[in-house]
Write an enzyme that holds these catalytic residues in place. Sequence first.
Site, PDB file in Angstrom:
ATOM      1  CG  HIS A   7      -3.630   0.776  -1.736  1.00 37.68           C
ATOM      2  ND1 HIS A   7      -3.230   0.343  -2.984  1.00 37.68           N
ATOM      3  CD2 HIS A   7      -3.805   2.115  -1.843  1.00 37.68           C
ATOM      4  CE1 HIS A   7      -3.153   1.378  -3.808  1.00 37.68           C
ATOM      5  NE2 HIS A   7      -3.505   2.472  -3.133  1.00 37.68           N
ATOM      6  CG  LEU A   8      -8.724  -3.450   1.822  1.00 40.73           C
ATOM      7  CD1 LEU A   8     -10.013  -4.246   1.697  1.00 40.73           C
ATOM      8  CD2 LEU A   8      -8.655  -2.731   3.161  1.00 40.73           C
ATOM      9  NE  ARG A   9      -0.344  -1.739   0.881  1.00 44.54           N
ATOM     10  CZ  ARG A   9       0.026  -0.923  -0.087  1.00 44.54           C
ATOM     11  NH1 ARG A   9      -0.184  -1.271  -1.361  1.00 44.54           N
ATOM     12  NH2 ARG A   9       0.588   0.238   0.184  1.00 44.54           N
TER      13      ARG A   9
ATOM     14  CG  ASN B 142       3.315   8.492  -7.008  1.00 41.44           C
ATOM     15  OD1 ASN B 142       3.274   9.635  -7.431  1.00 41.44           O
ATOM     16  ND2 ASN B 142       3.462   7.444  -7.798  1.00 41.44           N
TER      17      ASN B 142
ATOM     18  CG  ASN C 227      -1.634  -1.787  -5.484  1.00 35.82           C
ATOM     19  OD1 ASN C 227      -2.690  -1.966  -4.904  1.00 35.82           O
ATOM     20  ND2 ASN C 227      -0.856  -0.752  -5.251  1.00 35.82           N
TER      21      ASN C 227
ATOM     22  CG  ASP D 298      -3.905   3.328  -7.373  1.00 33.21           C
ATOM     23  OD1 ASP D 298      -3.829   4.473  -7.826  1.00 33.21           O
ATOM     24  OD2 ASP D 298      -3.568   3.031  -6.219  1.00 33.21           O
TER      25      ASP D 298
ATOM     26  CG  ASP E 279      -3.634   6.585  -2.327  1.00 30.04           C
ATOM     27  OD1 ASP E 279      -3.714   5.332  -2.355  1.00 30.04           O
ATOM     28  OD2 ASP E 279      -2.751   7.222  -2.933  1.00 30.04           O
TER      29      ASP E 279
ATOM     30  N   GLY F 264       3.290   5.930   0.218  1.00 27.34           N
ATOM     31  CA  GLY F 264       2.013   5.516   0.776  1.00 27.34           C
ATOM     32  C   GLY F 264       1.861   5.881   2.233  1.00 27.34           C
TER      33      GLY F 264
ATOM     34  CG  HIS G  32       4.146   0.846   2.562  1.00 33.63           C
ATOM     35  ND1 HIS G  32       4.159  -0.103   1.567  1.00 33.63           N
ATOM     36  CD2 HIS G  32       3.805   2.019   1.972  1.00 33.63           C
ATOM     37  CE1 HIS G  32       3.844   0.469   0.417  1.00 33.63           C
ATOM     38  NE2 HIS G  32       3.622   1.756   0.639  1.00 33.63           N
TER      39      HIS G  32
END
Length: 427
Positions: A58-60, A273, A90, A147, A300, A319, A304
Amino acid sequence: MSLLLTGGAVFADGAFRNMDIAIDQGRIVSVSLPREDVSVIELHDRLIVPGFVDVHVHLREPGFSYKETVFSGTAAAAAGGYTAVCAMPNLKPVPDSLDHLQAQLDLIRKNANVHVYPYGAITCGEQGQALSDMAAMAPYVAGFSDDGKGVQSDSMMRAAMELAKSLDKPIVAHCEDERLLPKGWAVHDGAFAKAHGLVGNPSESEWRQVERDITLVRETGCRYHVCHISTKESVALIRAAKAEGLPVTCETGPHYLVLTDEDLLDEGRFRMNPPIRSAADRDALVEGLLDGTIDCIATDHAPHSAQEKAGGLSSSLNGIVGLECAFPILYTQLVEPGIVPLSTVLNALCVNPRNIFGLPGGTITDGAPADLTVIDLNRPHVIDSGSFRSLGRATPFDGWGVSCAVAMTICGGKIVYHDLNTQEDAL
């Protein structure tokens, strides 16, 4: 700049061989004597392997750059030995159309330190109500995933698989049946949850949707990859599907291979999760890695902010981060004790992800892309999340002692990471 890597043991054709590697214009070329315009790097018996690939990161960005950016996330990837990552959708906007995907592609083109292959969303806004514009995005994505959310509707997932099959792209599924999830769950529904009065996430919430999707694969023939499996039942289902000849692959994470719910602390860095599950689940995952049921190890990596992870197990967001410590943890916890061969770990990090998703590289041969990772197996240190390049700091492995480190990462023929402790040895 041309490079000549010498004195290393090269992972090629499943074994290590003493070979020199000459690199020019981003590709591996035939070895030649050093020239004036070649930088010679003496590796002193370190290992040279194809660059690691993480198919679940996840690179956000765009949308959540306070958590991570393309630049910081790929800098973390480089520091962990990864030359390629597949980025989850996401984001804001969710890449559910070519216009929305373009915002992400522009950031990748401008700021990525390593290769980034984005996923397109399966459904619009990842809401599960209507299919995304998969056809328009297909040339630019590694596959399609919602995802963070399981696709709840059987008919929606069937339609997605049929379309993905026609586009020759995989469905990459976060498997979670929301009907089986109790409100306010915090950890695995096991001994730790009962002992600490926490609401548990049952294993069935994962494996029931894996079971459903395998049935749909049997109907549609779609290539299907299961994200972050965590339960022994999921391993058994995927093993049986492979034995049947279905086009099913999967991944698990270092934390599921190493930790159990007996290791949990009431801290946000242990909240993810799916949750870390029982020792029986952990052992089944290791066995699945050994027998080839589990194809890939993926972190994964899900950063955050510190505030979002400050609520302990019950109130933190799901996460953890893992790009910068994955290999040292896997080697120290699984390879050194003789539980898993090094070649099995390397195939799950270097070779299988590329084969499944059709990514370039994965071999060290003349003409191959110069995407390489150099490993120092004699570099004991303590994992310190405060030194991470990622903006995220929440890892369950903070403070763990490990015996090895990534010494150098070369992507497209360029050195994108170099451990300062080895500066006297090279360049």
